[in-house]
Scaffold this active site. Sequence first.
Site, PDB file in Angstrom:
ATOM      1  N   ARG A 121     -13.766  10.293  18.818  1.00 51.94           N
ATOM      2  CA  ARG A 121     -15.113  10.800  19.067  1.00 51.94           C
ATOM      3  C   ARG A 121     -16.035   9.663  19.497  1.00 51.94           C
ATOM      4  NH1 ARG A 121     -15.322  15.081  14.764  1.00 51.94           N
ATOM      5  NH2 ARG A 121     -13.177  15.240  14.055  1.00 51.94           N
ATOM      6  N   GLY A 127     -13.769  14.368   6.202  1.00 46.05           N
ATOM      7  CA  GLY A 127     -14.018  14.677   4.803  1.00 46.05           C
ATOM      8  C   GLY A 127     -13.268  15.913   4.349  1.00 46.05           C
ATOM      9  N   GLY A 142     -16.510  10.472   8.714  1.00 44.94           N
ATOM     10  CA  GLY A 142     -15.049  10.432   8.553  1.00 44.94           C
ATOM     11  C   GLY A 142     -14.538  11.823   8.223  1.00 44.94           C
ATOM     12  N   LYS A 202      -7.597  21.480   9.067  1.00 44.05           N
ATOM     13  CA  LYS A 202      -9.032  21.440   8.722  1.00 44.05           C
ATOM     14  C   LYS A 202      -9.248  22.307   7.490  1.00 44.05           C
ATOM     15  CE  LYS A 202     -13.503  22.181  11.022  1.00 44.05           C
ATOM     16  NZ  LYS A 202     -14.129  22.468  12.326  1.00 44.05           N
ATOM     17  N   ASP A 208     -20.733  12.631  16.389  1.00 42.23           N
ATOM     18  CA  ASP A 208     -19.392  12.759  15.796  1.00 42.23           C
ATOM     19  C   ASP A 208     -18.698  14.025  16.286  1.00 42.23           C
ATOM     20  OD1 ASP A 208     -21.672  13.606  14.110  1.00 42.23           O
ATOM     21  OD2 ASP A 208     -20.134  14.637  12.959  1.00 42.23           O
ATOM     22  N   ASN A 209     -19.440  14.907  16.931  1.00 40.74           N
ATOM     23  CA  ASN A 209     -18.841  16.145  17.438  1.00 40.74           C
ATOM     24  C   ASN A 209     -18.682  16.106  18.951  1.00 40.74           C
ATOM     25  OD1 ASN A 209     -18.712  17.150  14.844  1.00 40.74           O
ATOM     26  ND2 ASN A 209     -20.693  18.169  14.982  1.00 40.74           N
ATOM     27  N   ASP A 235     -16.135  19.320  -0.964  1.00 36.84           N
ATOM     28  CA  ASP A 235     -14.910  19.713  -1.675  1.00 36.84           C
ATOM     29  C   ASP A 235     -13.660  19.616  -0.799  1.00 36.84           C
ATOM     30  OD1 ASP A 235     -15.346  21.743   0.078  1.00 36.84           O
ATOM     31  OD2 ASP A 235     -15.455  23.349  -1.414  1.00 36.84           O
ATOM     32  N   GLY A 236     -13.849  19.220   0.467  1.00 35.85           N
ATOM     33  CA  GLY A 236     -12.698  19.079   1.356  1.00 35.85           C
ATOM     34  C   GLY A 236     -12.122  20.399   1.827  1.00 35.85           C
ATOM     35  N   ASP A 287     -15.213  20.800  17.404  1.00 37.04           N
ATOM     36  CA  ASP A 287     -16.003  21.131  16.209  1.00 37.04           C
ATOM     37  C   ASP A 287     -16.878  22.358  16.394  1.00 37.04           C
ATOM     38  OD1 ASP A 287     -14.880  19.569  14.405  1.00 37.04           O
ATOM     39  OD2 ASP A 287     -16.581  18.245  14.055  1.00 37.04           O
TER      40      ASP A 287
HETATM   41  P1  AMP Z   1     -19.398  18.805  10.650  1.00 36.58           P
HETATM   42  O1  AMP Z   1     -20.821  19.225  10.435  1.00 36.58           O
HETATM   43  O2  AMP Z   1     -18.405  19.879  10.370  1.00 36.58           O
HETATM   44  O3  AMP Z   1     -19.202  18.147  11.972  1.00 36.58           O
HETATM   45  O4  AMP Z   1     -19.105  17.690   9.517  1.00 36.58           O
HETATM   46  C1  AMP Z   1     -19.888  16.554   9.326  1.00 36.58           C
HETATM   47  C2  AMP Z   1     -19.270  15.682   8.272  1.00 36.58           C
HETATM   48  O5  AMP Z   1     -19.249  16.345   7.007  1.00 36.58           O
HETATM   49  C3  AMP Z   1     -17.836  15.279   8.545  1.00 36.58           C
HETATM   50  O6  AMP Z   1     -17.661  13.965   8.070  1.00 36.58           O
HETATM   51  C4  AMP Z   1     -17.045  16.247   7.725  1.00 36.58           C
HETATM   52  O7  AMP Z   1     -15.773  15.758   7.396  1.00 36.58           O
HETATM   53  C5  AMP Z   1     -17.919  16.386   6.488  1.00 36.58           C
HETATM   54  N1  AMP Z   1     -17.697  17.662   5.794  1.00 36.58           N
HETATM   55  C6  AMP Z   1     -18.052  18.893   6.220  1.00 36.58           C
HETATM   56  N2  AMP Z   1     -17.692  19.825   5.316  1.00 36.58           N
HETATM   57  C7  AMP Z   1     -17.103  19.183   4.292  1.00 36.58           C
HETATM   58  C8  AMP Z   1     -16.495  19.595   3.064  1.00 36.58           C
HETATM   59  N3  AMP Z   1     -16.456  20.856   2.692  1.00 36.58           N
HETATM   60  N4  AMP Z   1     -15.970  18.632   2.263  1.00 36.58           N
HETATM   61  C9  AMP Z   1     -16.001  17.338   2.621  1.00 36.58           C
HETATM   62  N5  AMP Z   1     -16.551  16.902   3.756  1.00 36.58           N
HETATM   63  C10 AMP Z   1     -17.097  17.793   4.595  1.00 36.58           C
HETATM   64 MG    MG Z   2     -17.744  17.421  12.920  1.00 39.21          MG
END
Ligand code: AMP
Ligand code: MG
Length: 492
Positions: free
Chosen positions: A189, A98, A96, A119, A258-259, A131-132, A268
């Site tokens: 996705r 995040g 989801g 983002k 998811d990507n 930490d979002g 992504d």
């Molecule tokens: P990604 O590797 O960027 O495709 O992210 C994979 C998952 O990790 C997704 O659900 C993102 O929303 C979550 N995510 C990545 N970085 C963070 C972050 N700093 N804080 C919260 N969720 C994250």
């Molecule tokens: Mg992603």
Amino acid sequence: MVDLKEKTAFSSGWNFDNSYTKLPLSLFVKQNPTKVKAPHIVLFNKQLAISLGLNAKKLFEDDGNIIFSGNKVPIGSEPIAQAYAGHQFGHFNILGDGRAILLGEHITPEGIRYDIQLKGSGVSAYSRRGDGRAALGPMLREYIISEAMYALGIPTTRSLAVVTTGEPVYRDRVLAGAVLTRVASSHIRVGTFQFASSLNETEVIRTLADYTLNRHFSEFVSSENKYLLLLHAVIDRQSKLLAKWMQVGFIHGVMNTDNMAICGETIDYGPCAFMDTYDPATVFSSIDQHGRYAFGNQPHIAQWNLARFAETLLPLLHQDLNQSIQIANDAIQTFPIKFKQYWLSDMRKKLGLFTEQPDDLSLVEELLLCMEKYSMDYTNTFRDLASDLNIHEHMLDEPDFITWHSHWQKRILNQNETLDNAIQLMLKSNPAVIPRNHNVEAALSAAEEGNFNELAKLLEVLSEPFKEGPTSRYYRTPPAPSKTPYKTYCGT
Ligand code: AMP
Ligand code: MG
């Protein structure tokens, strides 16, 4: 009293219509972006803003800081975080948004619908331990590479703006925080379908599939076998996309399900990078230890991901599960065939070929073998072959390359086209400039120190990748040989 800043936000041209929020509540949560301390716009894509029908001047001079940071949401926006799942390096997880917030769907004056997403805009219900937030370097990197892909003619999400937050983010070291505004045809996705499927409610999958058909494949909505047509259309778009990645030496780096976007856009940009020296085993991502997402493995992984997508559609393809599996399998088997057709057709253009001959595939494969054997630069080899045709000189004095070259020249002369036409075809099919890692790193390091000049120059040259000139020459130079292989890191 009316807040002046709020008033300007009303007039930046936003035109939201948020169809995703009408979907079942299990697919998203309402979530406002988290405010940041001191937003400062560092990159703004004026041309993209104009093409979206936005008031670029106003956004850049007034509203940009507050809107692109998430400090205020524009009128009409209904911010949500989207639920999705995904196979990460082959392992299934519920994920989801995040650290992303979908502001909503903006409709351009031409009636085209785009997701506007922030983002790095704070935590959501899906953040798990994160930490979002996002660091400046990776957000600038996404901006550079996605815009380079766009200029190369490759379907991709776009980047509208980057703002720094004035807040630190804590990774292996303390970094400047930033928010990227991403524009996408949608953020649906493969993982969105996997999430819906994990709920075990056929109606949710059906609703999502119908929504996706409406949004991206409306030509099929009234067909009897619309879900199979959806599967085939997604396979088709991905095979086209993968062929395009392979033409330019793009390595996505983290092709988790998811990507992978259903609409066929590259999405992504984390540890992605372009290959310099041709080697199908090239891996840049520090976390891809087994080469799952190596350059040459990407089409195979795309097919694997599409099989995961097909699995989610099984309840919709036929009442009988065995028949559904058969139908889905048959569809998935078309991927390698389609991919190869698109790939070879693009490769012909790269070699200046207008016609199709049975031995074209071996002609391309032999060149690639030479490039691998002699560690040739992927981009420059193709580009220089065009000038080779003019000057009749070989770029490499090796017998197997010379033999290949004379086969190729004969093949070129054997078509009903002038040499000049072949050269022109090659020059518009082979970029002179790609975002080379050493140039990207140099621009990012300077930007992280507060100097954006190098980044601006790089973005400019990447916006016209097929053009050659005094500036592009610098960016065409491959990196000096290095003992330590180049590594990229996930953009978190
Ligand atoms: P990604 O590797 O960027 O495709 O992210 C994979 C998952 O990790 C997704 O659900 C993102 O929303 C979550 N995510 C990545 N970085 C963070 C972050 N700093 N804080 C919260 N969720 C994250
Ligand atoms: Mg992603």
